[in-house]
Design a protein around this motif. Structure first.
Motif, PDB file in Angstrom:
ATOM      1  N   ASP A   3      22.059 -26.049 -10.840  1.00  0.00           N
ATOM      2  CA  ASP A   3      21.562 -27.288 -11.434  1.00  0.00           C
ATOM      3  C   ASP A   3      22.713 -28.087 -12.061  1.00  0.00           C
ATOM      4  OD1 ASP A   3      19.161 -28.819 -12.540  1.00  0.00           O
ATOM      5  OD2 ASP A   3      20.349 -28.414 -14.341  1.00  0.00           O
ATOM      6  N   ALA A   4      22.795 -29.361 -11.708  1.00  0.00           N
ATOM      7  CA  ALA A   4      23.948 -30.182 -12.093  1.00  0.00           C
ATOM      8  C   ALA A   4      24.039 -30.380 -13.607  1.00  0.00           C
ATOM      9  CB  ALA A   4      23.882 -31.526 -11.383  1.00  0.00           C
ATOM     10  N   ARG A   5      22.900 -30.498 -14.268  1.00  0.00           N
ATOM     11  CA  ARG A   5      22.938 -30.691 -15.722  1.00  0.00           C
ATOM     12  C   ARG A   5      23.575 -29.492 -16.404  1.00  0.00           C
ATOM     13  NH1 ARG A   5      20.464 -29.234 -20.344  1.00  0.00           N
ATOM     14  NH2 ARG A   5      20.341 -30.816 -21.976  1.00  0.00           N
ATOM     15  N   GLU A   6      23.188 -28.309 -15.966  1.00  0.00           N
ATOM     16  CA  GLU A   6      23.738 -27.095 -16.585  1.00  0.00           C
ATOM     17  C   GLU A   6      25.199 -26.899 -16.199  1.00  0.00           C
ATOM     18  OE1 GLU A   6      21.853 -26.269 -18.802  1.00  0.00           O
ATOM     19  OE2 GLU A   6      20.043 -27.223 -18.017  1.00  0.00           O
ATOM     20  N   MET A   7      25.561 -27.324 -14.984  1.00  0.00           N
ATOM     21  CA  MET A   7      26.968 -27.256 -14.559  1.00  0.00           C
ATOM     22  C   MET A   7      27.838 -28.051 -15.522  1.00  0.00           C
ATOM     23  SD  MET A   7      27.535 -25.648 -11.723  1.00  0.00           S
ATOM     24  CE  MET A   7      28.557 -26.339 -10.436  1.00  0.00           C
ATOM     25  N   ASP A   8      27.376 -29.227 -15.907  1.00  0.00           N
ATOM     26  CA  ASP A   8      28.165 -30.063 -16.803  1.00  0.00           C
ATOM     27  C   ASP A   8      28.231 -29.466 -18.204  1.00  0.00           C
ATOM     28  OD1 ASP A   8      28.885 -31.793 -14.883  1.00  0.00           O
ATOM     29  OD2 ASP A   8      27.792 -33.522 -15.635  1.00  0.00           O
ATOM     30  N   ALA A   9      27.107 -28.915 -18.663  1.00  0.00           N
ATOM     31  CA  ALA A   9      27.104 -28.277 -19.983  1.00  0.00           C
ATOM     32  C   ALA A   9      28.127 -27.151 -20.001  1.00  0.00           C
ATOM     33  CB  ALA A   9      25.706 -27.748 -20.303  1.00  0.00           C
ATOM     34  N   LEU A  10      28.224 -26.458 -18.870  1.00  0.00           N
ATOM     35  CA  LEU A  10      29.157 -25.340 -18.756  1.00  0.00           C
ATOM     36  C   LEU A  10      30.603 -25.831 -18.625  1.00  0.00           C
ATOM     37  CD1 LEU A  10      29.492 -22.236 -18.244  1.00  0.00           C
ATOM     38  CD2 LEU A  10      29.263 -22.769 -15.811  1.00  0.00           C
ATOM     39  N   ALA A  11      30.835 -26.733 -17.675  1.00  0.00           N
ATOM     40  CA  ALA A  11      32.200 -27.179 -17.376  1.00  0.00           C
ATOM     41  C   ALA A  11      32.850 -27.835 -18.597  1.00  0.00           C
ATOM     42  CB  ALA A  11      32.194 -28.137 -16.193  1.00  0.00           C
ATOM     43  N   ALA A  12      32.039 -28.514 -19.410  1.00  0.00           N
ATOM     44  CA  ALA A  12      32.585 -29.213 -20.573  1.00  0.00           C
ATOM     45  C   ALA A  12      33.155 -28.253 -21.616  1.00  0.00           C
ATOM     46  CB  ALA A  12      31.504 -30.097 -21.196  1.00  0.00           C
ATOM     47  N   THR A  13      32.785 -26.986 -21.535  1.00  0.00           N
ATOM     48  CA  THR A  13      33.299 -26.049 -22.555  1.00  0.00           C
ATOM     49  C   THR A  13      34.805 -25.849 -22.442  1.00  0.00           C
ATOM     50  OG1 THR A  13      32.920 -24.079 -21.193  1.00  0.00           O
ATOM     51  CG2 THR A  13      31.118 -24.768 -22.659  1.00  0.00           C
ATOM     52  N   GLY A  14      35.359 -26.017 -21.243  1.00  0.00           N
ATOM     53  CA  GLY A  14      36.805 -25.823 -21.067  1.00  0.00           C
ATOM     54  C   GLY A  14      37.595 -26.727 -21.991  1.00  0.00           C
ATOM     55  N   GLU A  15      37.189 -27.971 -22.070  1.00  0.00           N
ATOM     56  CA  GLU A  15      37.885 -28.960 -22.908  1.00  0.00           C
ATOM     57  C   GLU A  15      37.527 -28.789 -24.376  1.00  0.00           C
ATOM     58  OE1 GLU A  15      37.098 -29.540 -19.780  1.00  0.00           O
ATOM     59  OE2 GLU A  15      38.866 -30.528 -18.942  1.00  0.00           O
ATOM     60  N   GLN A  16      36.347 -28.237 -24.648  1.00  0.00           N
ATOM     61  CA  GLN A  16      35.986 -27.981 -26.056  1.00  0.00           C
ATOM     62  C   GLN A  16      36.973 -26.969 -26.651  1.00  0.00           C
ATOM     63  OE1 GLN A  16      31.883 -27.267 -26.920  1.00  0.00           O
ATOM     64  NE2 GLN A  16      32.279 -26.624 -29.025  1.00  0.00           N
ATOM     65  N   VAL A  17      37.284 -25.942 -25.858  1.00  0.00           N
ATOM     66  CA  VAL A  17      38.220 -24.903 -26.312  1.00  0.00           C
ATOM     67  C   VAL A  17      39.597 -25.490 -26.601  1.00  0.00           C
ATOM     68  CG1 VAL A  17      39.473 -22.840 -25.535  1.00  0.00           C
ATOM     69  CG2 VAL A  17      37.001 -23.046 -25.109  1.00  0.00           C
ATOM     70  N   THR A  18      40.148 -26.262 -25.643  1.00  0.00           N
ATOM     71  CA  THR A  18      41.520 -26.741 -25.840  1.00  0.00           C
ATOM     72  C   THR A  18      41.612 -27.803 -26.931  1.00  0.00           C
ATOM     73  OG1 THR A  18      41.137 -28.175 -23.920  1.00  0.00           O
ATOM     74  CG2 THR A  18      42.449 -26.185 -23.560  1.00  0.00           C
ATOM     75  N   SER A  19      40.545 -28.598 -27.112  1.00  0.00           N
ATOM     76  CA  SER A  19      40.645 -29.614 -28.175  1.00  0.00           C
ATOM     77  C   SER A  19      40.677 -28.936 -29.549  1.00  0.00           C
ATOM     78  CB  SER A  19      39.507 -30.632 -28.085  1.00  0.00           C
ATOM     79  OG  SER A  19      38.241 -30.018 -28.161  1.00  0.00           O
ATOM     80  N   ALA A  20      39.841 -27.919 -29.742  1.00  0.00           N
ATOM     81  CA  ALA A  20      39.853 -27.221 -31.028  1.00  0.00           C
ATOM     82  C   ALA A  20      41.171 -26.470 -31.232  1.00  0.00           C
ATOM     83  CB  ALA A  20      38.671 -26.261 -31.116  1.00  0.00           C
ATOM     84  N   LEU A  21      41.646 -25.781 -30.179  1.00  0.00           N
ATOM     85  CA  LEU A  21      42.900 -25.024 -30.316  1.00  0.00           C
ATOM     86  C   LEU A  21      44.077 -25.959 -30.607  1.00  0.00           C
ATOM     87  CD1 LEU A  21      42.621 -22.321 -27.474  1.00  0.00           C
ATOM     88  CD2 LEU A  21      42.416 -21.979 -29.961  1.00  0.00           C
ATOM     89  N   THR A  22      44.094 -27.112 -29.974  1.00  0.00           N
ATOM     90  CA  THR A  22      45.200 -28.049 -30.206  1.00  0.00           C
ATOM     91  C   THR A  22      45.169 -28.535 -31.656  1.00  0.00           C
ATOM     92  OG1 THR A  22      45.137 -28.722 -27.894  1.00  0.00           O
ATOM     93  CG2 THR A  22      46.272 -30.201 -29.420  1.00  0.00           C
ATOM     94  N   ALA A  23      43.977 -28.820 -32.173  1.00  0.00           N
ATOM     95  CA  ALA A  23      43.878 -29.234 -33.584  1.00  0.00           C
ATOM     96  C   ALA A  23      44.402 -28.114 -34.490  1.00  0.00           C
ATOM     97  CB  ALA A  23      42.428 -29.581 -33.934  1.00  0.00           C
ATOM     98  N   LEU A  24      44.018 -26.870 -34.186  1.00  0.00           N
ATOM     99  CA  LEU A  24      44.498 -25.743 -35.000  1.00  0.00           C
ATOM    100  C   LEU A  24      46.020 -25.618 -34.930  1.00  0.00           C
ATOM    101  CD1 LEU A  24      41.794 -23.014 -34.154  1.00  0.00           C
ATOM    102  CD2 LEU A  24      42.069 -24.309 -36.304  1.00  0.00           C
ATOM    103  N   ALA A  25      46.565 -25.819 -33.736  1.00  0.00           N
ATOM    104  CA  ALA A  25      48.025 -25.715 -33.574  1.00  0.00           C
ATOM    105  C   ALA A  25      48.732 -26.784 -34.407  1.00  0.00           C
ATOM    106  CB  ALA A  25      48.390 -25.863 -32.098  1.00  0.00           C
TER     107      ALA A  25
END
Ligand code: ASP
Ligand code: MG
Length: 410
Positions: A57-79
């Motif tokens: 299902d495309a909606r769930e694919m997007d909910a999933l795929a968006a997590t990749g950038e959620q991780v790096t945005s938070a880690l970059t802020a922490l760095a």
């Protein structure tokens, strides 16, 4: 400052991103950072989804795929925090990157600059998750593969940034693929139009849509390496370039992703070509190059037979064959020939608009190398020739040399 997947591939590289963004604030700039997911992460996530069926299902694919950038945005802020700087991460829906609801390939409608400006006013760096947005019902959407380039350029336009720096694992845009032609040079400045052609011809350094947005809103884009401080490539309007920077041909591209189909002996009468390409369009197959031969009867007269040749993406070849085999009978096709051992080589340059004979010169260069041309297409600033795939390197190098693009011998 946008950092791609290889630039945030591990914690050391994320530290480097933090350092680089802080250096920029120290020069007196307000900085907004856009990050991709760690290299390989989006593929990994999509692979996981496919464990649950071929067409998740495309909606769930997007909910999933968006997590990749959620991780790096938070880690970059922490760095950035660890280096003593201020930073706040923002997801697509927190900025409010409003998109349509076309999951996995959503288009941006508007970007609210309020949250970003609030972070900047606090003297902090806004670290934004690229690739993602939200539709008007609050669903998470993504912008298509490579979409964080588009996030970056669109956000740059929304906040009226001085420049949108795209940090990547190459140090700029080249006159051709350096792996094919070692004499390839880094281009200092290129126009939006040329970049758009090169991107649609497969130069992967920028997502096509990001170049369209840059052109529409006049965003100055600077493609550069995240691993050193060398000057990269500026993508800008034609007016932003001086005459010296405007070569007749800016670059040579090749695309191995097309296949050629030839319909032999179809009836030469009104409506035939419309029928063939209508059927392909109905099947959602894009056609690139098209040639129809002169009919077998008197010039231009209907009634004889003719051959129609066209190219489609290799991924669509099997479906195109099926469509044509079926429709071909209706237009009297005698035979269908398919060749997927072809490559499309192209030259791109604004100078073509004002210089005659560029296409002729291209054909001559290929002829001198004994390379047969199977199909040709042109646009205002591009000429493409379809040739046998085995000549790819020979053709690219000969064109690169022939149009004076080789770097001076060391
Ligand atoms: N992470 C997304 C992708 O791999 C978006 C991007 O990297 O630009 O396609
Ligand atoms: Mg990319």
């Amino acid at each position: 400052m946008k950092f791609g997947g290889t630039s945030v591939a591990n914690v050391d590289r994320i530290r480097n991103v933090a350092k680089r963004s802080l250096e920029t604030t120290k020069l007196g700039h307000d900085v907004v950072v856009i990050v991709s997911a760690m290299a390989g992460e989006t593929n990994r996530l999509l692979g996981l989804a496919h464990q649950f069926g071929e067409l998740p299902d495309a909606r769930e694919m997007d909910a999933l795929a968006a997590t990749g950038e959620q991780v790096t945005s938070a880690l970059t802020a922490l760095a950035i925090h660890q280096l003593g700087g201020k930073a706040v991460s923002l997801l697509g829906h927190q900025v409010r990157v409003l998109t349509d609801s076309a999951y996995t390939k959503a288009r941006i409608k508007t970007i609210d600059d309020t949250a970003i400006r609030t972070v900047l006013k606090q003297g902090a760096i806004a670290v934004i998750a690229g690739f993602q947005g939200v539709d008007d019902k609050g669903n998470i959407t993504t912008l298509g593969r490579g979409g964080s380039d588009t996030s970056a350029v669109a956000i740059a336009a929304a906040i009226d940034a001085d420049v949108c720096e795209i940090f990547t694992d190459v140090d700029g845009v080249y006159t051709t693929d350096p792996n094919v032609a070692p004499a390839a040079r880094k281009i200092a400045k290129i126009s939006y139009e040329e970049m758009l052609e090169l991107a649609s011809l497969g130069a992967k350094v920028l997502q096509i849509r990001s170049v369209e947005i840059a052109m529409k809103y006049g965003v100055r884009v600077h493609v550069r390496s995240s691993f050193d401080h060398s000057e990269g490539t500026i993508v800008t309007s034609e007016a932003g370039m001086n005459d010296l920077e405007q070569l007749t041909v800016a670059g040579v591209a090749y695309d191995k992703n097309e296949a050629k189909l030839t319909m032999r002996g179809v009836v030469d009468q009104p409506g035939v070509v419309a029928k063939i390409f209508g059927a392909l369009a109905d099947a959602n197959i894009s056609v690139d190059m098209i040639i129809q031969n002169v009919g077998a009867t008197a010039e231009g007269a209907a009634g004889g037979t003719t051959d129609v040749t066209f190219t489609v993406g290799k991924a669509d070849l099997a479906r195109a064959k099926a469509v044509i085999s079926q429709k071909g009978a209706e237009v009297g096709m005698k035979e269908l020939r398919v060749d997927d051992d072809v490559v499309k080589v192209s030259i791109v340059g604004m100078g073509m608009r004002s210089h005659a004979g560029i296409a002729a010169k291209m054909f001559q260069i290929l002829a001198t190398e004994g390379i047969n041309i199977q199909a040709i297409s042109t646009s205002e600033i591009k000429v493409s020739c379809l040739i046998a795939a085995k000549y790819t390197e020979l053709a690219v190098r000969a064109l690169h040399t022939g149009f004076g693009l080789d770097k001076p011998a060391a």
